[in-house]
Design a protein around this motif. Structure first.
Motif, mmCIF file in Angstrom:
data_model
loop_
_atom_site.group_PDB
_atom_site.id
_atom_site.type_symbol
_atom_site.label_atom_id
_atom_site.label_comp_id
_atom_site.label_asym_id
_atom_site.label_seq_id
_atom_site.Cartn_x
_atom_site.Cartn_y
_atom_site.Cartn_z
ATOM 1 N N VAL A 88 0.836 -1.209 0.000
ATOM 2 C CA VAL A 88 0.000 0.000 0.000
ATOM 3 C C VAL A 88 0.870 1.258 0.000
ATOM 4 O O VAL A 88 0.650 2.184 -0.796
ATOM 5 C CB VAL A 88 -0.950 0.009 1.223
ATOM 6 C CG1 VAL A 88 -1.637 1.376 1.350
ATOM 7 C CG2 VAL A 88 -1.994 -1.092 1.101
ATOM 8 N N PHE A 89 1.858 1.290 0.881
ATOM 9 C CA PHE A 89 2.729 2.468 0.971
ATOM 10 C C PHE A 89 3.547 2.656 -0.307
ATOM 11 O O PHE A 89 3.757 3.791 -0.752
ATOM 12 C CB PHE A 89 3.663 2.349 2.180
ATOM 13 C CG PHE A 89 2.955 2.423 3.511
ATOM 14 C CD1 PHE A 89 1.875 3.264 3.694
ATOM 15 C CD2 PHE A 89 3.373 1.638 4.586
ATOM 16 C CE1 PHE A 89 1.212 3.339 4.911
ATOM 17 C CE2 PHE A 89 2.721 1.700 5.810
ATOM 18 C CZ PHE A 89 1.642 2.552 5.971
ATOM 19 N N LEU A 90 4.015 1.552 -0.909
ATOM 20 C CA LEU A 90 4.796 1.661 -2.140
ATOM 21 C C LEU A 90 3.947 2.236 -3.274
ATOM 22 O O LEU A 90 4.386 3.121 -4.008
ATOM 23 C CB LEU A 90 5.346 0.290 -2.545
ATOM 24 C CG LEU A 90 6.178 0.267 -3.840
ATOM 25 C CD1 LEU A 90 7.418 1.144 -3.697
ATOM 26 C CD2 LEU A 90 6.579 -1.158 -4.200
ATOM 27 N N PHE A 91 2.710 1.753 -3.408
ATOM 28 C CA PHE A 91 1.838 2.250 -4.461
ATOM 29 C C PHE A 91 1.464 3.708 -4.227
ATOM 30 O O PHE A 91 1.294 4.480 -5.180
ATOM 31 C CB PHE A 91 0.572 1.389 -4.563
ATOM 32 C CG PHE A 91 0.840 -0.016 -5.057
ATOM 33 C CD1 PHE A 91 2.081 -0.366 -5.590
ATOM 34 C CD2 PHE A 91 -0.135 -0.993 -4.982
ATOM 35 C CE1 PHE A 91 2.340 -1.647 -6.046
ATOM 36 C CE2 PHE A 91 0.107 -2.289 -5.445
ATOM 37 C CZ PHE A 91 1.355 -2.613 -5.976
ATOM 38 N N LYS A 92 1.307 4.107 -2.961
ATOM 39 C CA LYS A 92 1.065 5.513 -2.651
ATOM 40 C C LYS A 92 2.270 6.367 -3.065
ATOM 41 O O LYS A 92 2.114 7.475 -3.585
ATOM 42 C CB LYS A 92 0.793 5.684 -1.154
ATOM 43 C CG LYS A 92 -0.639 5.368 -0.737
ATOM 44 C CD LYS A 92 -0.844 5.636 0.735
ATOM 45 C CE LYS A 92 -2.304 5.531 1.135
ATOM 46 N NZ LYS A 92 -3.127 6.622 0.574
ATOM 47 N N ALA A 93 3.465 5.828 -2.827
ATOM 48 C CA ALA A 93 4.684 6.550 -3.213
ATOM 49 C C ALA A 93 4.750 6.731 -4.726
ATOM 50 O O ALA A 93 5.142 7.797 -5.217
ATOM 51 C CB ALA A 93 5.917 5.791 -2.715
ATOM 52 N N PHE A 94 4.357 5.703 -5.481
ATOM 53 C CA PHE A 94 4.360 5.795 -6.944
ATOM 54 C C PHE A 94 3.450 6.924 -7.430
ATOM 55 O O PHE A 94 3.709 7.536 -8.464
ATOM 56 C CB PHE A 94 3.891 4.479 -7.570
ATOM 57 C CG PHE A 94 4.906 3.364 -7.512
ATOM 58 C CD1 PHE A 94 6.271 3.634 -7.527
ATOM 59 C CD2 PHE A 94 4.491 2.036 -7.453
ATOM 60 C CE1 PHE A 94 7.203 2.609 -7.481
ATOM 61 C CE2 PHE A 94 5.422 1.006 -7.408
ATOM 62 C CZ PHE A 94 6.781 1.287 -7.421
ATOM 63 N N ASN A 95 2.373 7.175 -6.688
ATOM 64 C CA ASN A 95 1.429 8.219 -7.077
ATOM 65 C C ASN A 95 1.906 9.619 -6.716
ATOM 66 O O ASN A 95 1.359 10.606 -7.202
ATOM 67 C CB ASN A 95 0.067 7.966 -6.416
ATOM 68 C CG ASN A 95 -0.640 6.755 -6.993
ATOM 69 O OD1 ASN A 95 -0.504 6.462 -8.177
ATOM 70 N ND2 ASN A 95 -1.387 6.038 -6.165
ATOM 71 N N GLU A 96 2.914 9.700 -5.843
ATOM 72 C CA GLU A 96 3.366 11.006 -5.350
ATOM 73 C C GLU A 96 4.712 11.435 -5.927
ATOM 74 O O GLU A 96 5.046 12.623 -5.924
ATOM 75 C CB GLU A 96 3.478 10.984 -3.814
ATOM 76 C CG GLU A 96 2.168 10.733 -3.084
ATOM 77 C CD GLU A 96 1.214 11.898 -3.208
ATOM 78 O OE1 GLU A 96 1.674 13.021 -3.475
ATOM 79 O OE2 GLU A 96 -0.010 11.682 -3.052
ATOM 80 N N MET A 97 5.514 10.479 -6.401
ATOM 81 C CA MET A 97 6.862 10.813 -6.844
ATOM 82 C C MET A 97 7.270 9.932 -8.020
ATOM 83 O O MET A 97 6.571 8.982 -8.364
ATOM 84 C CB MET A 97 7.855 10.654 -5.679
ATOM 85 C CG MET A 97 8.030 9.229 -5.207
ATOM 86 S SD MET A 97 8.749 9.064 -3.531
ATOM 87 C CE MET A 97 10.075 10.239 -3.513
ATOM 88 N N SER A 98 8.393 10.243 -8.605
ATOM 89 C CA SER A 98 8.904 9.443 -9.710
ATOM 90 C C SER A 98 9.125 7.996 -9.272
ATOM 91 O O SER A 98 9.530 7.727 -8.137
ATOM 92 C CB SER A 98 10.234 10.042 -10.195
ATOM 93 O OG SER A 98 10.995 9.090 -10.888
ATOM 94 N N ILE A 99 8.856 7.051 -10.176
ATOM 95 C CA ILE A 99 9.066 5.629 -9.873
ATOM 96 C C ILE A 99 10.523 5.377 -9.505
ATOM 97 O O ILE A 99 10.818 4.621 -8.578
ATOM 98 C CB ILE A 99 8.653 4.762 -11.084
ATOM 99 C CG1 ILE A 99 7.141 4.824 -11.290
ATOM 100 C CG2 ILE A 99 9.098 3.311 -10.891
ATOM 101 C CD1 ILE A 99 6.662 4.164 -12.568
#
Length: 301
Positions: free
Chosen positions: A80-91
């Motif tokens: 969940v946290f990783l996918f949230k990070a993908f939505n907020e910053m560059s992969i």
């Protein structure tokens, strides 16, 4: 070395590397995407578990089942946290921070398991910290608000949860990798069901659904099967090195397909992080413990 197993693991890691690209094209939030991922993984891997006959040889242990449930909580939060990070910053940036997990394992092992942290590990941790600041940007560390908006916290929480997943699964010896994953993803279904907003699925396009099902069936079901089927036949060192295919593919896709252009500081930060992790992973180990890979090892994504 088993060449067939090495090829399978390389393919698995390469597909894992594309999960960020799939995630940002699904059109749904992280919680709902992980929920679908858990359903697909539970169905696919339990089917493979049955077909391969692994369910007949399973050694159930109450303590290990409860431990695996806790491990499942950390694994699901990690996703969940990783996918949230993908939505907020560059992969590329999210993956770089996420791959700090091995360093975090060293730190947590020192704090809670009374494991001795070597000078090499301390040096690698310091270098990774500097690398993290460089790739996220010093400006984003000036306030809590800017830090949250940068996605850094989500990526770091994901790395911490992955490290906790590795630590909690460390002493599980009787359950097979298939039964462990089945329990973990089943826990994810129960855990996320009350949190899901099913209205997000109402107006999705065919393309969205293809990316969603790809994330669930390919990245979680098929790839986990390849991963578990290959690592049991490979030395730990080979598995450790091949896991780097995952972030390399992720960064290449981000640069070539999504047109991400890292700054000079970000490039240097990425090099610092992965250089330090590789330095730690390739340190000399007791050869008696390095002949075969841990079957219980958890995939990075």
């Amino acid at each position: 070395m088993n060449i067939s197993a090495a090829i399978k693991l390389t393919i698995a890691m390469a597909i894992f590397g594309s999960i960020g690209f799939f995630t940002i094209n699904t059109g749904i939030p992280a919680v709902e995407l992980v929920f679908v991922r858990c359903i697909c993984a539970t169905l696919f891997l339990s089917l493979m578990w049955y077909i391969t006959g692994g369910h007949k040889k399973e050694q159930w242990n109450k303590r290990e089942v409860l431990q695996t449930c806790l491990c499942g909580v950390f694994l699901v939060l990690n996703w969940v946290f990783l996918f949230k990070a993908f939505n907020e910053m560059s992969i590329s940036i999210a993956i770089s921070i996420y791959n700090l997990a091995p360093i975090i394992v060293l730190i947590l092992g020192t704090l809670f398991l009374k494991e001795k942290m070597t000078v090499k590990a301390i040096l690698a941790t310091a270098v990774c910290f500097i690398g993290s600041i460089l790739i996220v940007g010093i400006d984003n560390f000036q306030s809590v608000q800017s830090l949250m908006n940068s996605g850094f916290v989500w990526a770091l929480l994901s790395a911490i949860c992955y490290a906790l997943t590795m630590l909690t699964s460390k002493t599980i010896h009787h359950l097979s990798a298939y039964s462990m994953t089945f329990i973990q993803t089943a826990v994810g279904i129960v855990m996320l069901l009350p949190l899901c907003d099913f209205t997000v699925f109402n107006e999705l396009t065919t393309s969205n659904w293809l990316y969603i099902l790809g994330t669930g069936i390919i990245h979680t079901g098929f790839v986990y099967f390849l991963f578990f089927d290959s690592i049991r036949n490979l030395p730990t060192m080979v598995v450790s090195v091949l896991t780097f295919v995952d972030p390399v593919v992720a960064i290449l896709l981000d640069v070539l397909v999504l047109s991400f252009v890292p700054s000079l500081f970000q490039t240097f930060g990425i090099i610092l992080i992965f250089g330090s992790i590789l330095y730690i992973m390739l340190k000399p180990t007791n050869t008696s413990n390095d002949n075969t890979s841990e079957e219980k090892q958890v995939p990075m994504s």
